[in-house]
Design a protein around this motif. Structure first.
Motif, PDB file in Angstrom:
ATOM      1  N   SER A 155       1.997  -1.371   0.091  1.00  0.00           N
ATOM      2  CA  SER A 155       0.204   0.635   0.284  1.00  0.00           C
ATOM      3  C   SER A 155       1.392   1.649  -0.189  1.00  0.00           C
ATOM      4  O   SER A 155       1.728   1.518   0.254  1.00  0.00           O
ATOM      5  N   ASP A 156       0.526   2.177  -0.503  1.00  0.00           N
ATOM      6  CA  ASP A 156       0.963   3.792  -0.353  1.00  0.00           C
ATOM      7  C   ASP A 156       0.484   4.630   0.921  1.00  0.00           C
ATOM      8  O   ASP A 156      -0.764   5.119   1.247  1.00  0.00           O
ATOM      9  N   THR A 157       1.338   4.661   1.930  1.00  0.00           N
ATOM     10  CA  THR A 157       0.624   5.450   3.025  1.00  0.00           C
ATOM     11  C   THR A 157       1.642   6.909   3.032  1.00  0.00           C
ATOM     12  O   THR A 157       1.773   7.270   4.015  1.00  0.00           O
ATOM     13  N   SER A 158       1.957   7.305   2.654  1.00  0.00           N
ATOM     14  CA  SER A 158       3.106   8.203   2.051  1.00  0.00           C
ATOM     15  C   SER A 158       1.918   9.957   1.943  1.00  0.00           C
ATOM     16  O   SER A 158       2.892  11.270   1.761  1.00  0.00           O
ATOM     17  N   SER A 159       0.927   9.256   1.871  1.00  0.00           N
ATOM     18  CA  SER A 159       0.314  10.408   1.764  1.00  0.00           C
ATOM     19  C   SER A 159      -0.219  11.377   3.106  1.00  0.00           C
ATOM     20  O   SER A 159      -1.184  12.071   3.196  1.00  0.00           O
ATOM     21  N   LEU A 160      -0.413   9.848   4.229  1.00  0.00           N
ATOM     22  CA  LEU A 160      -0.553  10.619   5.731  1.00  0.00           C
ATOM     23  C   LEU A 160      -0.404  11.460   6.195  1.00  0.00           C
ATOM     24  O   LEU A 160       1.237  11.219   6.324  1.00  0.00           O
ATOM     25  N   GLN A 161      -0.504  12.492   6.522  1.00  0.00           N
ATOM     26  CA  GLN A 161       0.120  12.568   7.927  1.00  0.00           C
ATOM     27  C   GLN A 161       0.819  12.046   9.166  1.00  0.00           C
ATOM     28  O   GLN A 161       0.588  11.651   9.308  1.00  0.00           O
ATOM     29  N   PHE A 162       2.175  12.734   9.398  1.00  0.00           N
ATOM     30  CA  PHE A 162       3.313  12.622  10.669  1.00  0.00           C
ATOM     31  C   PHE A 162       2.340  12.409  11.196  1.00  0.00           C
ATOM     32  O   PHE A 162       2.781  11.446  12.317  1.00  0.00           O
ATOM     33  N   ILE A 163       2.291  13.683  12.005  1.00  0.00           N
ATOM     34  CA  ILE A 163       1.133  13.917  12.586  1.00  0.00           C
ATOM     35  C   ILE A 163      -0.636  14.015  12.792  1.00  0.00           C
ATOM     36  O   ILE A 163      -0.717  14.663  11.671  1.00  0.00           O
ATOM     37  N   PRO A 164      -1.176  13.047  13.136  1.00  0.00           N
ATOM     38  CA  PRO A 164      -1.164  11.265  14.388  1.00  0.00           C
ATOM     39  C   PRO A 164      -0.664  10.472  13.507  1.00  0.00           C
ATOM     40  O   PRO A 164      -0.438   9.319  14.372  1.00  0.00           O
ATOM     41  N   GLN A 165      -1.133  10.185  12.328  1.00  0.00           N
ATOM     42  CA  GLN A 165      -1.155   9.155  11.821  1.00  0.00           C
ATOM     43  C   GLN A 165      -0.163   8.352  11.593  1.00  0.00           C
ATOM     44  O   GLN A 165       0.410   7.314  12.324  1.00  0.00           O
ATOM     45  N   GLY A 166       0.932   9.221  11.450  1.00  0.00           N
ATOM     46  CA  GLY A 166       2.174   8.239  10.905  1.00  0.00           C
ATOM     47  C   GLY A 166       2.782   8.164  12.286  1.00  0.00           C
ATOM     48  O   GLY A 166       3.439   7.036  12.617  1.00  0.00           O
ATOM     49  N   VAL A 167       2.588   8.953  13.323  1.00  0.00           N
ATOM     50  CA  VAL A 167       3.647   9.011  14.846  1.00  0.00           C
ATOM     51  C   VAL A 167       2.256   7.569  15.455  1.00  0.00           C
ATOM     52  O   VAL A 167       3.182   6.680  16.138  1.00  0.00           O
ATOM     53  N   ALA A 168       1.312   7.625  14.459  1.00  0.00           N
ATOM     54  CA  ALA A 168       0.840   6.400  15.403  1.00  0.00           C
ATOM     55  C   ALA A 168       1.884   4.784  15.177  1.00  0.00           C
ATOM     56  O   ALA A 168       1.227   3.847  15.295  1.00  0.00           O
ATOM     57  N   LEU A 169       1.902   4.907  13.580  1.00  0.00           N
ATOM     58  CA  LEU A 169       2.105   4.033  13.327  1.00  0.00           C
ATOM     59  C   LEU A 169       3.227   3.822  13.803  1.00  0.00           C
ATOM     60  O   LEU A 169       3.933   2.350  13.963  1.00  0.00           O
ATOM     61  N   LEU A 170       3.975   4.679  13.742  1.00  0.00           N
ATOM     62  CA  LEU A 170       5.721   4.323  14.265  1.00  0.00           C
ATOM     63  C   LEU A 170       5.606   3.725  16.082  1.00  0.00           C
ATOM     64  O   LEU A 170       6.319   2.167  15.888  1.00  0.00           O
ATOM     65  N   PHE A 171       4.230   3.935  16.511  1.00  0.00           N
ATOM     66  CA  PHE A 171       4.772   3.635  17.623  1.00  0.00           C
ATOM     67  C   PHE A 171       4.200   2.116  17.899  1.00  0.00           C
ATOM     68  O   PHE A 171       5.521   1.525  18.062  1.00  0.00           O
ATOM     69  N   TYR A 172       3.466   1.771  16.871  1.00  0.00           N
ATOM     70  CA  TYR A 172       2.545   0.233  16.806  1.00  0.00           C
ATOM     71  C   TYR A 172       4.092  -0.349  15.996  1.00  0.00           C
ATOM     72  O   TYR A 172       4.292  -1.593  16.766  1.00  0.00           O
ATOM     73  N   GLY A 173       4.444  -0.180  15.012  1.00  0.00           N
ATOM     74  CA  GLY A 173       5.847  -0.568  14.344  1.00  0.00           C
ATOM     75  C   GLY A 173       6.845  -0.762  15.298  1.00  0.00           C
ATOM     76  O   GLY A 173       7.396  -1.815  15.798  1.00  0.00           O
ATOM     77  N   ILE A 174       7.243   0.507  16.455  1.00  0.00           N
ATOM     78  CA  ILE A 174       8.091  -0.251  17.271  1.00  0.00           C
ATOM     79  C   ILE A 174       7.646  -1.193  18.503  1.00  0.00           C
ATOM     80  O   ILE A 174       8.572  -1.984  18.469  1.00  0.00           O
ATOM     81  N   ALA A 175       6.384  -1.365  18.991  1.00  0.00           N
ATOM     82  CA  ALA A 175       6.328  -2.539  19.628  1.00  0.00           C
ATOM     83  C   ALA A 175       5.904  -3.823  19.652  1.00  0.00           C
ATOM     84  O   ALA A 175       6.189  -4.766  19.911  1.00  0.00           O
ATOM     85  N   GLY A 176       5.614  -3.465  18.367  1.00  0.00           N
ATOM     86  CA  GLY A 176       5.777  -4.793  17.256  1.00  0.00           C
ATOM     87  C   GLY A 176       6.718  -5.443  16.809  1.00  0.00           C
ATOM     88  O   GLY A 176       7.202  -7.156  17.139  1.00  0.00           O
ATOM     89  N   SER A 177       7.819  -4.356  16.939  1.00  0.00           N
ATOM     90  CA  SER A 177       9.065  -5.091  16.606  1.00  0.00           C
ATOM     91  C   SER A 177       9.781  -5.702  17.876  1.00  0.00           C
ATOM     92  O   SER A 177      10.810  -6.294  18.124  1.00  0.00           O
ATOM     93  N   LEU A 178      10.107  -4.795  19.111  1.00  0.00           N
ATOM     94  CA  LEU A 178      10.115  -5.096  20.298  1.00  0.00           C
ATOM     95  C   LEU A 178       9.342  -7.201  20.663  1.00  0.00           C
ATOM     96  O   LEU A 178       9.937  -6.804  21.487  1.00  0.00           O
ATOM     97  N   LEU A 179       8.336  -6.534  20.444  1.00  0.00           N
ATOM     98  CA  LEU A 179       7.809  -8.178  21.019  1.00  0.00           C
ATOM     99  C   LEU A 179       8.378  -9.160  19.895  1.00  0.00           C
ATOM    100  O   LEU A 179       8.537 -10.386  20.012  1.00  0.00           O
TER     101      LEU A 179
END
Length: 183
Positions: A51-75
């Protein structure tokens, strides 16, 4: 499980179960996907294939995606770490040559990584089966030892079948010459 007339050994499966491999792989894929989606929204460049997520706004959607990405990667890192270390894996060995019962498990890293319990075979009073049906099913085998509490013999996690519990308990009790309690 190996046995002859003098040594009875049961291998115990630890963290290296199929379900742990499955969930570690799913967590890895999901964590990296969310992480790349969050970075894509920050850089305004598509880093994903699906998919193409480059058009999403970084705040708040991108920050939420980064948070979930970091949490999932640590798990995922934690799950792979547990699989590599095989936490909970080990063996139960009952040796009539050395007259010794040894229960061995791998634990978490540190000074107590090796969890080992040994006792003379004369101290073994019984093999105890604990069966609890219902929402939280428990099917476990314990070694009842004199002046100590019951020592668990079965793996942690998915309960074993009743027939397998009966067979393992009966074989061990027969080998040790002690009663099988709880059935």
């Amino acid at each position: 499980m190996t046995s002859d007339r003098l040594i009875f050994r049961q291998d115990v499966l630890g963290s290296r179960r199929f379900s742990n491999y499955w969930w570690a792989a799913v967590s890895t894929i999901g964590g990296i996907g969310f992480l790349l989606a969050g970075i894509s929204s920050y850089l305004h460049t598509n880093l994903l294939i699906v998919s193409d997520t480059s058009s999403l706004q970084f705040i708040p959607q991108g920050v939420a995606l980064l948070f979930y990405g970091i949490a999932g990667s640590l798990l995922a890192v934690y799950q792979w770490f547990m699989i590599v270390l095989n936490v909970g894996g080990g063996y139960n060995e009952f040796n009539k040559q050395t007259n010794k019962a040894t229960i061995f498990r791998w634990g978490f890293p540190g000074k107590n990584r090796r969890v080992e319990f040994s006792c003379p075979l004369e101290d073994v009073q019984a093999v105890k089966a604990e069966i609890q049906e219902g929402l939280n099913t428990k099917r476990k085998l314990y070694l009842r030892v004199k002046q100590k509490r019951d020592v668990p013999l079965t793996r942690v996690g998915q309960p074993i079948s009743l027939s397998q519990l009966e067979n393992e308990g009966a074989k061990l009790a027969s080998f040790l010459g002690v009663p099988l309690e709880g059935l």
